[in-house]
Every structure is written in structure tokens, then in C-alpha cells.
Design an enzyme around this catalytic site. Structure first.
Site, PDB file in Angstrom:
ATOM      1  N   ALA A  96      43.348  29.777  39.326  1.00  0.00           N
ATOM      2  CA  ALA A  96      43.060  30.665  38.212  1.00  0.00           C
ATOM      3  C   ALA A  96      41.595  31.084  38.328  1.00  0.00           C
ATOM      4  CB  ALA A  96      43.301  29.971  36.874  1.00  0.00           C
ATOM      5  N   SER A  97      41.275  32.288  37.890  1.00  0.00           N
ATOM      6  CA  SER A  97      39.920  32.816  38.066  1.00  0.00           C
ATOM      7  C   SER A  97      38.909  32.220  37.102  1.00  0.00           C
ATOM      8  CB  SER A  97      39.926  34.347  37.927  1.00  0.00           C
ATOM      9  OG  SER A  97      40.731  34.931  38.925  1.00  0.00           O
ATOM     10  N   THR A  98      39.354  31.827  35.901  1.00  0.00           N
ATOM     11  CA  THR A  98      38.431  31.275  34.903  1.00  0.00           C
ATOM     12  C   THR A  98      39.007  29.997  34.308  1.00  0.00           C
ATOM     13  OG1 THR A  98      39.396  32.482  33.026  1.00  0.00           O
ATOM     14  CG2 THR A  98      37.712  33.625  34.314  1.00  0.00           C
ATOM     15  N   GLN A 101      41.924  30.378  31.787  1.00  0.00           N
ATOM     16  CA  GLN A 101      43.270  30.722  32.242  1.00  0.00           C
ATOM     17  C   GLN A 101      44.072  29.460  32.545  1.00  0.00           C
ATOM     18  OE1 GLN A 101      42.316  33.315  35.572  1.00  0.00           O
ATOM     19  NE2 GLN A 101      42.800  35.127  34.350  1.00  0.00           N
TER      20      GLN A 101
END
Length: 302
Positions: A96-98, A101
Site C-alpha cells: 500500500a502506498s500510505t 491504506q
């Protein structure tokens, strides 16, 4: 529940494969081990499921000949009479990017796909280093080198990266003869290292590298004509350049070279160089060398 009773030499079939469990990682030919360094009482589920006839078994005990409960020692590897892969391991990767998330959907789909182990992390695609992805690829390479087929399973190709990043990873997997499978998305399906997807991604990598290089050089030339300084703060020195040249001669990739170079000065002291920095250092070195050679040829022709 019915307990499986080990018969004949089935345990040898289990031990043909390395154990995918990170807490065990027993090599071919040896029984599974516990976290305390003892011979396990039962083979790990992720391992005995690699054997088709044992895939649906609830448990497989380690036979008395392997001395369960004793101090674990590595035994000689079995001799393979065939070049065909002995078993098949599926490793999963989720990203996940962050931190906000959730990885739940990816983890659930990977679990349903029957992977032996899942590597997951919350990190941006822009990050130069993604530790869990690197760990997954490294383990896949180790397992494949032992004679076992390996597939890296990902929910969607975007979880691995975009553009040149995905293409570079595909090249790395292809070089290691590691399969790739996407559970959904535009590239959904299983892809063999010799298949068209790897070929297209590798070609895309080369074209995008050329495009980025040409556009970068054009931008630099335009900036120079306007009197602007090119590049950011210097993070390299002569010793780093010499090491980078030496490693390139050994045909190491930019990413691997960057991992071995450590910045010695400035705000980034103690950190590793980025592949982009290594590429810039080597490119400037090559350009200077070419220019010097041209000057010498011109002088010699006068």
C-alpha cells in the site's frame, strides 16, 4: 480429526523441497526445525503441501530416523536425477502506498491463492528501496537455485511499480527464472519467465531508459545555455566513483551497485547512493573520458 500416518519414504518427498517458512528455511535433505534450533516434531504445512500427494494432509510427522526434538543439523542435500523443478513454491507480495491504506483486500486474495508466505509493506512506489519486495525476490531466488520452481504472486501489477520500475523487476525475475502471477488487473494471469509479458516489459524498460536519458540530456543542454547549474548537491567522491566503475565491470546492475556505495559527506552521510546517482556518476565519467580521448585524437592529428 484423522491424523496422517507417514508411510514408506514420503518424508523424503517432503525434504526434496526447501522449507518456505522463514523461521525454519530448512534446505533440501534436512527435516524442519523449530525457532529454538531443534528438529521439529512435524513438517511445516507450507512445506509438505509442496508434495502433490500430501497437499490435503492435516499434518506430517517427522520420522524417528530424523530424531525429532534433538539439536537440528543440516544433512546432505539429495541428489536429483532430473533437471525438472522439484516442487513449486508460491510467494506473495502486497503493498500500500500510505500507512492509512489497508492491505486487507490484498492479503485476503493472496491467502485464497494459496501462497506459502506473504511479504507486505506500506511504502510509496517512488521509494528507491522496498525492503519487503527485495526480501521476497531474494528468497524466491534462493528457492529457485535449489531446484524448486517459484512464482511471485501479486494482487495487481501496480503493486509492484509502474513503467520502468515494473520492467526492471521483470528483468530481474526473468534472469532468476522466477514466474510472476497477477490475481487481477490488466495483466491478470500466470506469466512464465520466457513468456511474452516478460519480453514486452524488458523491451519497455530499454525504451523508457533511452527516452529518459535523451530528455534529461536535452534538459541539461537547455539549462546550460541559460547559465543554470546542473544537478543537486554532490553526494559522490572519487572513491565512490572508482568502486562504481569496478562493480560495473563485474556487470552488476545500477540498483546492486547503489546498495554497495555509502555516502561519506554531507547531509546524506552514511546512507546508500540511489541508482540515479550512480547512473549520473558513471555517465559523467564516461562523457569526460570520451571528451578527453577526442581531444587527444585531435591533438595527435595536428
Amino acid at each position: 480429526m484423522k491424523r496422517f500416518r507417514l508411510v514408506s519414504d514420503d518424508f523424503k518427498s517432503v525434504e526434496t523441497n526447501p522449507c518456505p517458512m522463514s523461521t525454519c528455511a530448512a534446505p533440501p535433505g534436512s527435516p524442519c526445525r523449530t525457532g529454538k534450533g531443534k528438529v521439529a516434531i512435524q513438517y511445516h504445512t507450507a512445506r509438505f503441501r509442496l508434495v502433490p500427494q500430501l497437499a490435503k494432509t492435516l499434518s506430517v510427522p517427522v520420522p524417528a530416523v530424523r530424531k525429532p526434538g534433538s539439536v537440528w543439523t543440516e544433512l546432505p542435500w539429495p541428489v536429483h536425477t532430473s533437471a525438472e523443478p522439484a516442487g513449486h513454491v508460491r510467494l506473495g507480495y502486497a503493498r500500500a502506498s500510505t500507512v492509512r491504506q489497508s492491505l486487507d483486500a490484498q492479503l485476503d486474495s493472496l491467502a485464497e491463492a494459496g501462497v506459502s508466505r506473504i511479504f507486505s509493506e506500506k511504502i510509496s512506489t517512488r521509494a528507491v528501496q522496498r525492503p519487503e519486495l527485495e526480501a521476497a525476490v531474494k528468497l524466491a531466488g534462493e528457492i529457485r537455485s535449489s531446484g524448486v520452481a517459484v512464482t511471485l504472486v501479486v494482487h495487481e501489477h501496480k503493486r509492484l511499480g509502474r513503467g520502468i520500475e515494473l520492467a526492471m523487476l521483470a528483468e530481474q525475475l526473468k534472469a532468476g527464472d522466477i514466474g510472476l502471477e497477477f490475481l487481477t488487473g490488466e495483466l491478470q494471469g500466470s506469466h512464465d519467465p520466457s513468456g511474452i509479458v516478460f519480453t514486452v516489459l524488458a523491451a519497455m524498460s530499454g525504451m523508457e531508459r533511452e527516452y529518459i536519458r535523451d530528455r534529461t540530456l536535452e534538459g541539461h543542454e537547455s539549462a546550460r545555455k541559460r547559465g543554470k547549474t546542473i544537478g543537486g548537491a554532490t553526494v559522490g567522491d572519487e572513491s565512490m566513483l572508482s568502486m562504481a566503475i569496478h562493480l560495473r565491470e563485474q556487470e552488476m546492475s545500477l540498483r546492486d551497485i547503489a546498495k554497495k556505495l555509502v555516502i561519506t559527506t554531507g547531509k546524506k552521510k552514511g546512507l546508500h547512493s540511489s541508482p540515479a546517482t550512480v547512473m549520473r556518476m558513471l555517465r559523467e565519467h564516461d562523457e569526460q573520458k570520451a571528451t578527453a580521448a577526442g581531444v587527444e585524437e585531435e591533438a595527435a592529428g595536428r
